[in-house]
Design a protein around this motif. Structure first.
Motif, mmCIF file in Angstrom:
data_model
loop_
_atom_site.group_PDB
_atom_site.id
_atom_site.type_symbol
_atom_site.label_atom_id
_atom_site.label_comp_id
_atom_site.label_asym_id
_atom_site.label_seq_id
_atom_site.Cartn_x
_atom_site.Cartn_y
_atom_site.Cartn_z
ATOM 1 N N ILE A 22 -26.697 34.848 -7.288
ATOM 2 C CA ILE A 22 -25.929 34.018 -8.062
ATOM 3 C C ILE A 22 -24.603 34.457 -8.272
ATOM 4 N N GLU A 23 -23.562 33.798 -7.683
ATOM 5 C CA GLU A 23 -22.154 34.445 -7.991
ATOM 6 C C GLU A 23 -21.487 33.725 -9.092
ATOM 7 N N ILE A 24 -21.166 34.706 -10.184
ATOM 8 C CA ILE A 24 -20.333 34.270 -11.475
ATOM 9 C C ILE A 24 -19.058 34.114 -10.957
ATOM 10 N N GLY A 25 -18.391 35.268 -10.257
ATOM 11 C CA GLY A 25 -16.941 35.501 -9.987
ATOM 12 C C GLY A 25 -16.424 36.627 -10.772
ATOM 13 N N GLY A 30 -14.934 42.514 -14.508
ATOM 14 C CA GLY A 30 -15.157 42.843 -13.155
ATOM 15 C C GLY A 30 -16.022 41.654 -12.771
ATOM 16 N N ILE A 31 -16.601 41.887 -11.481
ATOM 17 C CA ILE A 31 -17.113 40.753 -10.480
ATOM 18 C C ILE A 31 -18.665 40.696 -11.343
ATOM 19 N N ARG A 32 -18.968 39.319 -11.411
ATOM 20 C CA ARG A 32 -20.384 39.550 -12.146
ATOM 21 C C ARG A 32 -21.350 38.669 -11.234
ATOM 22 N N ARG A 33 -22.642 38.876 -11.049
ATOM 23 C CA ARG A 33 -23.698 38.418 -10.270
ATOM 24 C C ARG A 33 -24.897 38.523 -10.908
ATOM 25 N N VAL A 34 -25.780 37.678 -10.659
ATOM 26 C CA VAL A 34 -27.159 37.776 -11.275
ATOM 27 C C VAL A 34 -28.260 37.567 -9.818
ATOM 28 N N ALA A 35 -29.068 38.436 -9.759
ATOM 29 C CA ALA A 35 -30.196 38.397 -8.708
ATOM 30 C C ALA A 35 -31.575 38.012 -9.404
ATOM 31 N N PRO A 36 -31.823 36.826 -9.114
ATOM 32 C CA PRO A 36 -33.198 36.546 -9.707
ATOM 33 C C PRO A 36 -34.390 37.487 -9.181
ATOM 34 N N ILE A 37 -35.355 37.875 -10.049
ATOM 35 C CA ILE A 37 -36.464 38.545 -9.462
ATOM 36 C C ILE A 37 -37.495 37.768 -9.217
ATOM 37 N N ASP A 57 -31.731 40.558 -12.475
ATOM 38 C CA ASP A 57 -31.143 41.831 -12.506
ATOM 39 C C ASP A 57 -29.532 41.275 -12.727
ATOM 40 N N PHE A 58 -28.960 41.616 -13.605
ATOM 41 C CA PHE A 58 -27.627 41.248 -14.020
ATOM 42 C C PHE A 58 -26.784 42.351 -13.798
ATOM 43 N N GLN A 59 -25.590 41.967 -12.780
ATOM 44 C CA GLN A 59 -24.916 43.025 -11.927
ATOM 45 C C GLN A 59 -23.478 42.847 -12.524
ATOM 46 N N ARG A 60 -22.750 43.860 -12.767
ATOM 47 C CA ARG A 60 -21.246 44.086 -13.079
ATOM 48 C C ARG A 60 -20.523 45.132 -12.254
ATOM 49 N N ALA A 71 -31.661 45.036 -15.237
ATOM 50 C CA ALA A 71 -32.788 44.358 -14.475
ATOM 51 C C ALA A 71 -33.764 44.196 -15.826
ATOM 52 N N ASN A 72 -34.441 43.194 -16.167
ATOM 53 C CA ASN A 72 -35.268 42.857 -17.077
ATOM 54 C C ASN A 72 -36.331 41.899 -16.075
ATOM 55 N N TYR A 73 -37.644 42.405 -16.241
ATOM 56 C CA TYR A 73 -38.636 41.890 -15.628
ATOM 57 C C TYR A 73 -39.983 42.326 -15.843
#
Length: 155
Positions: A22-25, A30-37, A57-60, A71-73
């Motif tokens: 999921i692109e946040i922008g 910086g660029i933020r994204r979230v990848a559902p586990i 997984d929260f990405q910066r 990442a939290n799972y």
């Protein structure tokens, strides 16, 4: 007195499957994204089980060659016990390689610096309570559709 460096013992390999990111922008960080586990497996000498469909997984990406990952799972082991994984990682690569990875392409893992500090939390009255009192380190590899983490106990 010479300091004694810590040693590492292999614990497990965790292969995490993710849904499309999921692109946040581009934000102030910086660029933020979230990848559902969405699932996966954990296999090691003392544990085995599955990654539950829970977490993300929260990405910066603060620069073109650097990513901070959180990442939290949850792992559900074959013995029925559950482990909460809270993993902080750093991934650094040539900007072109990092862009390929962000696009979902596979990049030779030898071209990427990917290290992490996973925290593993277990029921304190169960057989995996030792994880609550242990520091872990890991190496990572981005796969098509997921990530592979090799987890080591620091002694």
């Amino acid at each position: 007195m010479t300091p004694i460096p810590p040693a590492l013992d292999y614990v497990a390999t965790i292969e995490v499957e993710v849904s499309p990111t999921i692109e946040i922008g581009t934000t102030a960080q910086g660029i933020r994204r979230v990848a559902p586990i969405r699932g996966g497996r954990v296999v090691g000498p003392g544990i085995s089980g599955k990654v539950l469909d829970a977490g993300a997984d929260f990405q910066r990406y603060p620069t073109s060659d650097l990513a901070y990952l959180e990442a939290n799972y949850v792992l559900e082991l074959d013995d029925g016990h559950r482990i909460l994984v809270e993993n902080q990682a750093i991934r650094s690569a040539d900007p072109a390689d990092l862009n390929r990875m962000m696009a979902g392409e596979t990049v030779d893992h030898s071209r990427v610096y990917f290290r992490c500090v996973p925290s593993l939390s277990a029921d304190d009255s169960g057989p995996h309570a030792w994880m609550n009192r242990t520091m872990f380190l890991g190496t990572g590899e981005r796969l098509t559709g997921g990530v592979r983490i090799e987890v080591f106990r620091v002694r």
